[in-house]
Design an enzyme around this catalytic site. Structure first.
Site, short mmCIF file in Angstrom:
data_model
loop_
_atom_site.label_atom_id
_atom_site.label_comp_id
_atom_site.label_asym_id
_atom_site.label_seq_id
_atom_site.Cartn_x
_atom_site.Cartn_y
_atom_site.Cartn_z
N GLU A 5 -21.07 12.98 -38.41
CA GLU A 5 -21.86 11.75 -38.87
C GLU A 5 -21.30 10.71 -39.20
O GLU A 5 -22.01 9.69 -39.26
CB GLU A 5 -23.05 12.51 -39.46
CG GLU A 5 -22.69 12.60 -41.05
CD GLU A 5 -21.89 13.78 -41.39
OE1 GLU A 5 -21.53 14.37 -40.59
OE2 GLU A 5 -21.59 14.02 -42.48
N HIS A 63 -17.02 16.14 -40.01
CA HIS A 63 -18.17 15.31 -40.25
C HIS A 63 -18.47 14.45 -39.25
O HIS A 63 -18.20 13.25 -39.35
CB HIS A 63 -18.07 14.62 -41.64
CG HIS A 63 -18.52 15.55 -42.84
ND1 HIS A 63 -19.60 15.58 -43.24
CD2 HIS A 63 -17.31 16.05 -43.45
CE1 HIS A 63 -19.34 16.53 -44.39
NE2 HIS A 63 -18.19 16.89 -44.66
N CYS A 105 -19.68 21.06 -41.78
CA CYS A 105 -18.77 21.62 -43.22
C CYS A 105 -19.43 22.50 -43.80
O CYS A 105 -19.31 23.78 -43.53
CB CYS A 105 -18.84 20.01 -43.98
SG CYS A 105 -17.51 20.11 -45.05
#
Ligand code: MN
Length: 240
Positions: free
Chosen positions: A214, A212, A108
């Site tokens: 994660e 994202h 990001c």
């Protein structure tokens, strides 16, 4: 395989008292047997250089907007909050990582830092500045792990090798890549034409993604592969 030690760039809370990174980074990295390390917020050359030398790979994490001055633009009313200390640190660190040939995954804002380091620019707000007939909701209202829009991957790129021809990703950003930095090749595109992922050929692993991973690796096998590919590049055993 020896444990790769991964440096995470820190976010700063609003009161500027605490350094932070989203817990999902720690969960994902420890799940894969890597050791996450939260870096200090500093542009001290000596400190950063010690980190670059000692750690095996780096994740440039998400967060607030970069100061448009960093890419030669004035700050528009629709640009978000800026933390100059973080800009200074991450742009300096990113240059050092490129010079040292360390594996880097940019997420990001981190992806945007990579692009600006290479001389590229950003849309200060996609709704205001991205010209498209097919606007997409890049700031999703669903839970963070929800795959909000598709991306198409460029055949024979590193991201294509990892993620396949097409996949869906979450979308939690209001800025995006405008002009690509030098040598950065866009290898993931959303249906509105926005660059959602790019990589530097020749580097051990210098990959930035606008989404994202994660926050979706637990639900999405493709995103697990992205972490596996990054950590394989960071594994000390693979060093020449
Ligand atoms: Mn998006």
């Amino acid at each position: 395989m020896a444990t790769p030690w991964i440096g995470l760039t820190p976010a700063l809370n609003q009161q500027e008292t605490h350094l932070m990174a989203h817990e999902s980074f720690f969960t994902a990295l420890t799940h894969y047997g890597a050791q996450p390390v939260l870096l200090p917020l500093t542009d001290c050359e000596e400190t950063l250089s010690a980190c670059v030398e000692r750690l095996d790979g780096f994740i440039l994490t998400g967060g607030s907007d970069l100061d448009p001055l960093c890419y030669g633009e004035v700050c528009r009313p629709w640009c978000g909050a800026i933390i100059p200390r973080r800009d200074e640190m991450e742009l300096k660190l990113c240059r050092m990582l490129l010079a040292a040939g360390k594996p880097v995954l940019g997420i990001c804002r981190g992806f945007q830092v990579m692009n600006v380091t290479l001389g590229g620019s950003l849309y200060q707000d996609l709704e205001k500045e991205l010209e498209t007939d097919e606007p997409l909701a890049h700031r999703q209202h669903q839970p963070d792990h929800f795959p909000a829009h598709s991306i198409a991957l460029t055949p024979s790129s590193r991201l294509h090798h990892i993620l396949g021809h097409e996949t869906r990703v979450n979308s939690l950003h209001h800025q995006g890549i405008k002009r690509l930095g030098q040598g950065f090749i866009c290898t993931a595109v959303s249906p509105d034409g926005l660059c959602e992922g790019a990589e530097l050929t020749g580097a051990p692993f210098f990959v930035g993604v606008q989404w994202h991973p994660e926050r979706m690796w637990q639900q999405d096998a493709a995103q697990r592969k992205l972490f596996e590919a990054f950590l394989a590049a960071c594994a000390p055993d693979q060093k020449a």
